[in-house]
Write a protein that holds these residues in place. Structure first.
Motif, PDB file in Angstrom:
ATOM      1  N   ILE A 149      -9.311  12.179  -6.811  1.00  0.00           N
ATOM      2  CA  ILE A 149      -8.225  11.612  -7.617  1.00  0.00           C
ATOM      3  C   ILE A 149      -8.798  10.941  -8.867  1.00  0.00           C
ATOM      4  O   ILE A 149      -8.285  11.135  -9.978  1.00  0.00           O
ATOM      5  CB  ILE A 149      -7.429  10.578  -6.788  1.00  0.00           C
ATOM      6  N   SER A 150      -9.877  10.188  -8.706  1.00  0.00           N
ATOM      7  CA  SER A 150     -10.449   9.490  -9.859  1.00  0.00           C
ATOM      8  C   SER A 150     -10.921  10.480 -10.913  1.00  0.00           C
ATOM      9  O   SER A 150     -10.621  10.333 -12.100  1.00  0.00           O
ATOM     10  CB  SER A 150     -11.624   8.626  -9.428  1.00  0.00           C
ATOM     11  N   TYR A 163       0.397   7.465   0.511  1.00  0.00           N
ATOM     12  CA  TYR A 163      -0.447   6.424   1.063  1.00  0.00           C
ATOM     13  C   TYR A 163       0.396   5.286   1.619  1.00  0.00           C
ATOM     14  O   TYR A 163       0.118   4.754   2.689  1.00  0.00           O
ATOM     15  CB  TYR A 163      -1.397   5.904  -0.021  1.00  0.00           C
ATOM     16  N   LEU A 164       1.462   4.929   0.889  1.00  0.00           N
ATOM     17  CA  LEU A 164       2.327   3.841   1.342  1.00  0.00           C
ATOM     18  C   LEU A 164       3.157   4.243   2.547  1.00  0.00           C
ATOM     19  O   LEU A 164       3.759   3.402   3.199  1.00  0.00           O
ATOM     20  CB  LEU A 164       3.265   3.424   0.208  1.00  0.00           C
ATOM     21  N   PRO A 214     -16.630   5.612   5.980  1.00  0.00           N
ATOM     22  CA  PRO A 214     -16.081   5.606   4.611  1.00  0.00           C
ATOM     23  C   PRO A 214     -16.008   6.994   3.977  1.00  0.00           C
ATOM     24  O   PRO A 214     -15.289   7.168   3.012  1.00  0.00           O
ATOM     25  CB  PRO A 214     -17.049   4.697   3.849  1.00  0.00           C
ATOM     26  N   LEU A 237     -12.163   2.890   6.989  1.00  0.00           N
ATOM     27  CA  LEU A 237     -12.934   2.523   5.798  1.00  0.00           C
ATOM     28  C   LEU A 237     -14.243   1.843   6.171  1.00  0.00           C
ATOM     29  O   LEU A 237     -15.281   2.079   5.576  1.00  0.00           O
ATOM     30  CB  LEU A 237     -12.085   1.612   4.913  1.00  0.00           C
ATOM     31  N   GLN A 238     -14.185   1.019   7.195  1.00  0.00           N
ATOM     32  CA  GLN A 238     -15.373   0.260   7.564  1.00  0.00           C
ATOM     33  C   GLN A 238     -16.403   1.123   8.280  1.00  0.00           C
ATOM     34  O   GLN A 238     -17.590   1.031   8.009  1.00  0.00           O
ATOM     35  CB  GLN A 238     -14.970  -0.910   8.458  1.00  0.00           C
ATOM     36  N   LEU A 289      -5.866   9.973   2.037  1.00  0.00           N
ATOM     37  CA  LEU A 289      -6.246   8.585   1.758  1.00  0.00           C
ATOM     38  C   LEU A 289      -5.728   7.676   2.864  1.00  0.00           C
ATOM     39  O   LEU A 289      -6.443   6.811   3.369  1.00  0.00           O
ATOM     40  CB  LEU A 289      -5.668   8.126   0.421  1.00  0.00           C
ATOM     41  N   GLN A 349      -7.889   5.189   5.540  1.00  0.00           N
ATOM     42  CA  GLN A 349      -7.850   3.732   5.372  1.00  0.00           C
ATOM     43  C   GLN A 349      -8.319   2.997   6.625  1.00  0.00           C
ATOM     44  O   GLN A 349      -9.091   2.055   6.556  1.00  0.00           O
ATOM     45  CB  GLN A 349      -6.430   3.306   4.979  1.00  0.00           C
ATOM     46  N   ILE A 360     -12.445   8.593   3.320  1.00  0.00           N
ATOM     47  CA  ILE A 360     -11.632   8.197   2.170  1.00  0.00           C
ATOM     48  C   ILE A 360     -12.373   8.461   0.862  1.00  0.00           C
ATOM     49  O   ILE A 360     -11.757   8.617  -0.188  1.00  0.00           O
ATOM     50  CB  ILE A 360     -11.242   6.708   2.310  1.00  0.00           C
ATOM     51  N   SER A 406       0.211  10.630  -4.453  1.00  0.00           N
ATOM     52  CA  SER A 406      -0.821  10.063  -3.578  1.00  0.00           C
ATOM     53  C   SER A 406      -0.467   8.618  -3.200  1.00  0.00           C
ATOM     54  O   SER A 406      -0.634   8.222  -2.053  1.00  0.00           O
ATOM     55  CB  SER A 406      -2.192  10.146  -4.232  1.00  0.00           C
ATOM     56  N   SER A 407       0.066   7.852  -4.169  1.00  0.00           N
ATOM     57  CA  SER A 407       0.433   6.467  -3.845  1.00  0.00           C
ATOM     58  C   SER A 407       1.547   6.438  -2.808  1.00  0.00           C
ATOM     59  O   SER A 407       1.488   5.676  -1.846  1.00  0.00           O
ATOM     60  CB  SER A 407       0.919   5.719  -5.078  1.00  0.00           C
ATOM     61  N   ALA A 460     -10.632  10.011  -2.685  1.00  0.00           N
ATOM     62  CA  ALA A 460     -10.583   9.011  -3.759  1.00  0.00           C
ATOM     63  C   ALA A 460     -11.378   9.487  -4.962  1.00  0.00           C
ATOM     64  O   ALA A 460     -10.945   9.332  -6.107  1.00  0.00           O
ATOM     65  CB  ALA A 460     -11.127   7.673  -3.253  1.00  0.00           C
TER      66      ALA A 460
END
Lengths: 319, 512
Positions: B485-486, B446-447, B475, B471-472, B464, B468, B478, B442-443, B482
């Motif tokens: 994953i958490s 994402y990158l 939301p 996000l504003q 993700l 991004q 994402i 995922s990282s 998220a």
């Protein structure tokens, strides 16, 4: 000790050499992207390529590369980004951002983490300990980018406490308060994990140390619990905790790629990502060296620090 | 002291001991507890690990079942239901999880969205707006908006077959799908929903989204449909007509405009969607900026992540076990050399490995296999060092010496006698590899260093990255990846801790 250190350093140089050789060969096997047309600058890049043995066998190129790096610390020039600028200089320009964000973050996180850990250890198996341990469990598991999203959404967008982007270093000094405030979301996102990790280690170590017989002796001598904990228990617990903190301090140089991307911090991480996306192999080689070196170096420092902190531990000692 | 009591014992009281038969040990009546059973008993006591295991099972089932039974697929991208909010049909009547949000807009914007509900009955604006006027006299409207109904109407180009089929569908089901064409766009109807919601008269006839409505004296909209003298202009023979279309003064509304290729019509997109897909638009987790259903994408992405992680885990386990066994068993020079090799591999930053594999392999074998290779390349080192440690611990034990004396060969000693001792650590390591792989994937996605996304494939990291930018404003795009994953990382951590304790026999009885 000295002998052990020298041995480790030599081993590190060997490992570094092997890794760089592998990377160099693998990179040179790839087609080199053409230089973008941009006026007279193209000649500087082409000349530089010629100097580095462009078109010659890889072994010759590698010898030239090593010679340049070892004698002149010359990592080449940017070809696809930061054209004609020295790769190492650009890297050094970006480094302060990465270091400062991470430095702030661990400077804030370490005292908090230690405090939580000590408190939890002193209140072991009471409700305070359970609350802290559960929180630590959650905070350790959740990936740092999730904090980053939460911080960005709630604190930057909703509450408007912090600016969304970082001001450029031309207008604002890196060490100014304004820079600190605008870096705050990144600092917080990085900090949660450090706090949780440190709290967990501290709690585990300290609660083990607290049951030691010498603690009982200290109390019988008439020391208060606080005195005994600070003077005797903490010092022993630090044997494990301090190398971890040292490791964190070295780790700040390499930083966090993902946090730098989310908060648009112009640090080393973003340089690395763009070097991959734009296929600038000179940058890629220099950054690979950078990351590998820091990884190896922090391993050595952590191992050696055990010996310094606790003279009973002799690293590399024979049976 | 004399023991007079036993002076005379009758002879009958004595019995002969059984001389002829052999006496065996009685068989144990309790069941034997093996290594795994013992581990299971201790694992069961750790309530949080059991709960974590159940959550992991639910997440795996989610990843397997949802893509099979969902209405939607990853390929299903709807051009109009973009970034709509999560809606759960069962809870929607209660006013929670119903795809609505609070919108602040200008006066023109409020009337634009309100008009959709007035014409179709599917209200985009729910309830009354709260009007505030700032110091410059600008009105701002704050209202509850339904993100599904905000799409409203869409202009479409239909071939004549499609057109008549749609009319037949209207008549069969008595549902109004095609609505009259408005005047504003008489000359240039663009396909899409730009302008399709302006069915009412505007103050200045230049219809843009900031167009102020022209209201009558009651404050109602004034319809602005194209009027024709014939009832079935542009071959509209369907009996479904909107209520105000009564044919007064011999004027009928035009429901389509004919052109060379077919018919241009204006449809209520919600009804058209049902006509096309056969179900109502309702997205449990909302949709992303491409109009994909997040619920389905998340399950599909999770499935991809799980498959990748399990593959990596199994391959790492196999390589690591063999490598570690050889290192630990033979020791000496073999160990030295092999240890240096694994040391070097472990020192290469993972991100560098991924990049090199991507640059070299991604185009030849695809993004997913190249990522798999990258994970395997350095991932087995940890497993090998664990197995090596176990071998060092056990190879000097007496039972190994005994087995060797009895003539056991190296292979048998390694895998029959020593290896089972490390099974606990191996299983724990293999399980804990899975969240690590999912997190790394995922990282990296994402990158943007790896890209596993294709038209039919997505990954949690890709989702993700897609969220991004929103996000504003949105939301929810994402939020769900998220959260997934958490939850996954927390459960695997708890589960792994429980597993590690359970497989550690030295902790037996410590908890009580």
């Amino acid at each position: 000790m000295v002998k052990y250190t020298i041995k480790r350093i030599l081993l590190m140089i060997f490992t570094l050499f092997v890794i760089m050789t592998m990377c160099f060969v693998l990179i040179k096997l790839l087609p080199l992207p053409a230089v973008k047309e941009m006026g007279k600058d193209i000649n500087i890049i082409l000349m530089k390529r010629e100097q580095m043995g462009y078109g010659k066998p890889i072994s010759v190129q590698y010898a030239l590369f090593l010679k340049n790096v070892i004698t002149k610390w010359d990592w080449g020039v940017g070809e696809q980004m930061y054209e004609t600028l020295s790769v190492w200089n650009v890297l050094m320009q970006k480094l302060p951002y990465t270091i400062i964000v991470n430095l702030y973050s661990i400077l804030i996180a370490i005292p908090i983490g230690l405090a939580f850990g000590i408190y939890a250890a002193l209140k072991k198996n009471k409700w305070q300990d359970h609350v802290i341990s559960t929180a630590v469990m959650l905070f350790i598991s959740v990936p740092s980018y999730v904090y980053a999203f939460l911080v960005q959404y709630f604190l930057c967008f909703k509450a408007g406490l912090f600016p969304i982007t970082i001001p450029s270093s031309e207008t604002t000094s890196l060490f100014s308060f304004r820079m600190f405030i605008s870096m705050m979301p990144a600092i917080m996102s990085l900090g949660f994990g450090v706090v949780a990790g440190l709290a967990r280690y501290t709690r585990a170590e300290l609660s083990e140390v607290l049951t030691g017989d010498y603690m009982l002796l200290a109390r019988t001598k008439g020391l208060t619990k606080a005195q005994a904990t600070a003077r005797h228990a903490m010092r022993n617990a630090m044997v494990v905790i301090l190398p971890m903190i040292i490791g964190e301090f070295i780790g700040i140089i390499s930083g966090s790629l993902i946090i730098e991307k989310i908060f648009a911090i112009p640090g080393v991480g973003s340089l690395y990502i763009s070097s991959i996306n734009l296929r600038d192999y000179n940058f890629f080689m220099a950054l690979t060296f950078f990351y590998t070196f820091i990884g190896l170096f922090s391993g050595i420092v952590m191992d050696i620090s055990y010996g310094f902190i606790d003279p009973r531990i002799r690293m590399g000692a024979k049976k | 002291m004399q023991n007079n009591e036993y002076i005379s014992i009758p002879k009958e009281k004595f019995e002969f001991a059984p001389v002829g038969e052999k006496i065996y040990d009685k068989k144990l009546e309790t069941k034997p507890i093996g290594y795994f059973k013992d581990a299971w008993i201790r694992f069961r006591k750790n309530k949080s690990s059991v709960a974590a295991a159940i959550i992991i099972m639910i997440l795996i089932l989610f990843a397997i079942i949802v893509p099979i039974f969902s209405h939607y697929t990853v390929e299903h991208r709807d051009g109009y239901y973009k970034t709509v909010l999560p809606k759960f049909d069962l809870l929607a009547p209660l006013g929670i999880w119903d795809g609505t949000f609070t919108k602040t807009d200008t006066r023109a914007g409020y009337y634009y969205y309100n008009a959709i509900g007035v014409e179709s009955g599917y209200k985009a604006v729910i309830g009354e707006p709260k009007i505030t006027i700032d110091s410059e006299g600008n009105e701002s409207y704050k209202f509850k908006a339904d993100s599904y109904n905000m799409v409203g109407y869409v202009f479409l180009n239909l071939t004549s077959d499609e057109y008549f089929a749609l009319q037949k569908y209207q008549d069969d089901n008595e549902i109004q799908v095609i609505y009259p064409m408005p005047e504003n766009y008489k000359t240039n109807y663009t396909i899409g929903n730009a302008g399709a919601n302006f069915w009412y008269k505007l103050k200045n006839n230049n219809a843009t989204s900031s167009g102020e409505p022209l209201l009558d004296k009651n404050g109602d909209y004034i319809p602005n449909y194209i009027e024709r003298s014939s009832k079935d202009s542009a071959d509209y023979t369907s009996k479904m007509r909107i209520a105000s279309d009564t044919g007064e003064n011999g004027k009928w509304f035009a429901y389509a405009v004919k052109n060379q290729t077919g018919y241009k019509v204006r449809v209520l997109y919600r009804e058209y969607y049902i006509y096309k897909n056969g179900f109502e638009p309702s997205f449990l987790f909302g949709t992303n900026a491409y109009g994909q259903d997040i619920f389905t994408c998340l399950a599909a992405g999770a499935r991809l992540s799980f498959i990748l992680a399990i593959f990596v885990s199994i391959i790492n386990l196999t390589i690591g076990a063999f490598y570690g066994a050889v290192e630990g068993y033979y020791g000496g020079a073999v160990d030295m050399i092999l240890e240096r090799i694994s040391d070097i591999l472990a020192s290469v930053p993972f991100i560098v490995v991924v990049t090199l594999f991507k640059l070299h392999l991604a185009e030849k074998v695809g993004a997913l296999p190249s990522l798999l290779f990258a994970f395997v390349m350095t991932g087995w080192v940890g497993m090998a060092s664990r197995v090596r440690l176990q071998f060092y611990r056990f190879k000097g034990h007496e039972y190994i010496l005994a087995a060797r004396t009895l003539g056991a060969k190296d292979g048998r000693l390694m895998f029959k006698h020593i290896f089972p001792n490390s099974i606990g650590t191996i299983i724990t390591g293999a399980v804990l590899t899975i969240p690590g792989v999912i997190f790394s994937e995922s990282s990296l996605s994402y990158l943007g260093i790896i890209n596993l996304e294709t038209s039919s494939l997505t990954s949690v990291g890709t989702m993700l990255a897609q969220g991004q930018g929103y996000l504003q404003t949105f939301p929810h795009i994402i939020l769900f990846p998220a959260m997934f994953i958490s939850l996954l990382e927390i459960s695997f951590n708890l589960f792994g801790n429980g597993l590690r304790d359970a497989f550690n026999p030295s902790l037996r009885g410590v908890e009580e």
